[in-house]
Design a protein around this motif. Structure first.
Motif, PDB file in Angstrom:
ATOM      1  N   GLN A  96       8.542 -18.988   2.016  1.00  0.00           N
ATOM      2  CA  GLN A  96       8.123 -17.840   2.827  1.00  0.00           C
ATOM      3  C   GLN A  96       7.913 -16.593   1.967  1.00  0.00           C
ATOM      4  O   GLN A  96       6.888 -15.915   2.080  1.00  0.00           O
ATOM      5  N   VAL A  97       8.881 -16.274   1.109  1.00  0.00           N
ATOM      6  CA  VAL A  97       8.770 -15.029   0.338  1.00  0.00           C
ATOM      7  C   VAL A  97       7.684 -15.116  -0.732  1.00  0.00           C
ATOM      8  O   VAL A  97       7.021 -14.118  -1.043  1.00  0.00           O
ATOM      9  N   SER A  98       7.495 -16.299  -1.306  1.00  0.00           N
ATOM     10  CA  SER A  98       6.436 -16.418  -2.317  1.00  0.00           C
ATOM     11  C   SER A  98       5.064 -16.253  -1.680  1.00  0.00           C
ATOM     12  O   SER A  98       4.122 -15.759  -2.326  1.00  0.00           O
ATOM     13  N   SER A  99       4.938 -16.633  -0.403  1.00  0.00           N
ATOM     14  CA  SER A  99       3.677 -16.435   0.308  1.00  0.00           C
ATOM     15  C   SER A  99       3.519 -14.982   0.759  1.00  0.00           C
ATOM     16  O   SER A  99       2.467 -14.375   0.564  1.00  0.00           O
ATOM     17  N   LEU A 100       4.603 -14.416   1.318  1.00  0.00           N
ATOM     18  CA  LEU A 100       4.551 -13.048   1.838  1.00  0.00           C
ATOM     19  C   LEU A 100       4.320 -12.023   0.728  1.00  0.00           C
ATOM     20  O   LEU A 100       3.596 -11.042   0.925  1.00  0.00           O
ATOM     21  N   TYR A 101       4.942 -12.253  -0.430  1.00  0.00           N
ATOM     22  CA  TYR A 101       4.850 -11.286  -1.544  1.00  0.00           C
ATOM     23  C   TYR A 101       3.911 -11.776  -2.645  1.00  0.00           C
ATOM     24  O   TYR A 101       4.013 -11.324  -3.774  1.00  0.00           O
ATOM     25  N   ARG A 102       3.020 -12.663  -2.348  1.00  0.00           N
ATOM     26  CA  ARG A 102       2.104 -13.234  -3.342  1.00  0.00           C
ATOM     27  C   ARG A 102       1.381 -12.120  -4.127  1.00  0.00           C
ATOM     28  O   ARG A 102       0.901 -11.151  -3.536  1.00  0.00           O
ATOM     29  N   SER A 103       1.377 -12.251  -5.440  1.00  0.00           N
ATOM     30  CA  SER A 103       0.750 -11.282  -6.362  1.00  0.00           C
ATOM     31  C   SER A 103       1.492  -9.951  -6.417  1.00  0.00           C
ATOM     32  O   SER A 103       1.029  -9.012  -7.071  1.00  0.00           O
ATOM     33  N   ARG A 104       2.641  -9.843  -5.737  1.00  0.00           N
ATOM     34  CA  ARG A 104       3.406  -8.592  -5.783  1.00  0.00           C
ATOM     35  C   ARG A 104       4.820  -8.794  -6.312  1.00  0.00           C
ATOM     36  O   ARG A 104       5.482  -7.839  -6.675  1.00  0.00           O
ATOM     37  N   PHE A 105       5.314 -10.024  -6.348  1.00  0.00           N
ATOM     38  CA  PHE A 105       6.693 -10.238  -6.791  1.00  0.00           C
ATOM     39  C   PHE A 105       6.756 -10.462  -8.308  1.00  0.00           C
ATOM     40  O   PHE A 105       5.769 -10.814  -8.954  1.00  0.00           O
ATOM     41  N   THR A 106       7.961 -10.190  -8.828  1.00  0.00           N
ATOM     42  CA  THR A 106       8.242 -10.475 -10.234  1.00  0.00           C
ATOM     43  C   THR A 106       9.048 -11.771 -10.306  1.00  0.00           C
ATOM     44  O   THR A 106      10.095 -11.884  -9.663  1.00  0.00           O
ATOM     45  N   LEU A 107       8.569 -12.716 -11.069  1.00  0.00           N
ATOM     46  CA  LEU A 107       9.288 -13.977 -11.257  1.00  0.00           C
ATOM     47  C   LEU A 107      10.201 -13.848 -12.470  1.00  0.00           C
ATOM     48  O   LEU A 107       9.730 -13.588 -13.583  1.00  0.00           O
ATOM     49  N   VAL A 108      11.498 -13.975 -12.240  1.00  0.00           N
ATOM     50  CA  VAL A 108      12.483 -13.995 -13.326  1.00  0.00           C
ATOM     51  C   VAL A 108      12.920 -15.436 -13.527  1.00  0.00           C
ATOM     52  O   VAL A 108      13.366 -16.084 -12.574  1.00  0.00           O
ATOM     53  N   VAL A 109      12.777 -15.937 -14.724  1.00  0.00           N
ATOM     54  CA  VAL A 109      13.196 -17.314 -15.030  1.00  0.00           C
ATOM     55  C   VAL A 109      14.337 -17.262 -16.042  1.00  0.00           C
ATOM     56  O   VAL A 109      14.223 -16.615 -17.088  1.00  0.00           O
ATOM     57  N   GLU A 110      15.399 -17.922 -15.712  1.00  0.00           N
ATOM     58  CA  GLU A 110      16.565 -18.008 -16.597  1.00  0.00           C
ATOM     59  C   GLU A 110      16.757 -19.468 -16.968  1.00  0.00           C
ATOM     60  O   GLU A 110      17.159 -20.281 -16.134  1.00  0.00           O
TER      61      GLU A 110
END
Length: 322
Positions: A96-110
């Motif tokens: 849901q959030v990846s769709s809602l915030y598409r192109s606006r979220f920051t992906l943090v990978v650890e």
């Protein structure tokens, strides 16, 4: 606050008596958000193949504490480490959030991403039909994100997870998302200031100035060796004979001359110490070729054997501060 002033703040606070960068940053971020009518930085955080040391280091942040960073600066939409939801509920939130915030979220990978066996060495979720591998999640979300931040050396370059013999075929995020820019905030673990400072820069000014390994120059511009408290011993060729001696640790395996980070003056553990101050050599944990090029840790630099990186030879004065 102008971008140049913010950069100056990051550097000057690292050299001040209190070193309290994160405490200084939050009021600036809140003021900037109000002024520009901005909301918190939406973040999706994936933990993949690693030891969990980076989120622990981040949770150890003080002035302010973790809760203040999460409530005032970033909107943590999903985290398979921090969130309470599990199983299908957690996966539904991610979708849901990846769709809602598409192109606006920051992906943090650890953590590193295993490639062997189609990535099955690491899964971030299980569906009734199949596992969702870290490789699939990072590839999909990485192409939807506005920014991608690799936190820690495993996520940045492969790190300990990709050390010889690397039976999982693990790599850094940059090797999975080769067609887009990945901001590497390396360290094993990362210093909380490096991570919080990078997120604050993204929120207020966008992409920070990066070095050749895509690390923020704010924190990685100079070598450990350049600002080491024991630099005068090195210049006088006064080297420690054993661990615990007060002289230069280069003879004891220190990798500071080829390691970029501001550890000597920013320090760790509530800004009170760092490895050399605690009488152990810098092992080069922010480096692209860590740990293979740093081992054996207590062997002088010119004797270390590595198949992953060019060997650096120590020839006394010929080894400069860069």
């Amino acid at each position: 606050m102008k971008k140049e002033k913010f950069s100056e703040l990051c550097r000057s606070l690292a050299q001040s008596k209190e070193h309290e960068l994160t405490r200084a940053i939050l009021p600036i971020v809140k003021k900037q958000m109000l002024k520009n009518n901005k909301s918190k930085l939406p973040v999706i955080w994936l933990e993949t193949n690693d030891s969990g040391d980076n989120n622990i280091s981040f949770m150890n942040t003080t002035f302010p504490y973790l809760g203040q960073v999460l409530s005032d600066m970033i909107d943590l939409l999903y985290s398979n480490t921090f969130m309470a939801a599990q199983g299908p509920d957690a996966l539904n939130i991610l979708n849901q959030v990846s769709s809602l915030y598409r192109s606006r979220f920051t992906l943090v990978v650890e953590g590193a991403i295993p490639l062997n066996s189609n990535g099955l060495f690491c899964s971030i979720a299980l569906t009734p039909n199949r596992p969702v591998t870290a490789l699939e999640a990072v590839t999909t979300l990485g192409n939807q994100a506005q920014y991608v931040v690799a936190i820690g050396t495993c996520a940045s370059f492969g790190g300990v997870t990709a050390a010889r013999p690397n039976i999982t075929g693990s790599v850094g995020v940059r090797d999975v998302l080769s067609s887009r820019k990945v901001i590497n905030v390396s360290g094993c673990p990362v210093n909380p200031d490096w991570f919080v400072g990078t997120l604050a820069h993204l929120l207020m000014y966008g992409l920070p100035e990066l070095d050749k390994l895509n690390r923020p120059n704010l924190f990685y511009e100079y070598t450990i060796h350049r600002h080491c408290q024991r630099r005068s011993y090195f210049d006088n060729k006064d080297f420690a004979e054993k661990l615990g001696d007060i002289e230069c640790m280069f003879s004891q395996g220190c990798v500071g001359p080829r390691t970029n980070a501001d550890c000597p003056y920013r320090q760790w553990v509530n800004y009170v110490s760092w490895p050399v101050k605690a009488n152990t050599p810098c092992i080069g944990c922010t480096n692209e070729d860590f740990p293979d090029a740093s081992t054996p840790f207590f062997m002088p630099l010119n004797e270390k054997v590595s198949s992953r990186a060019p060997q650096v030879l120590f020839k006394g004065k010929e080894l400069s501060d860069e």
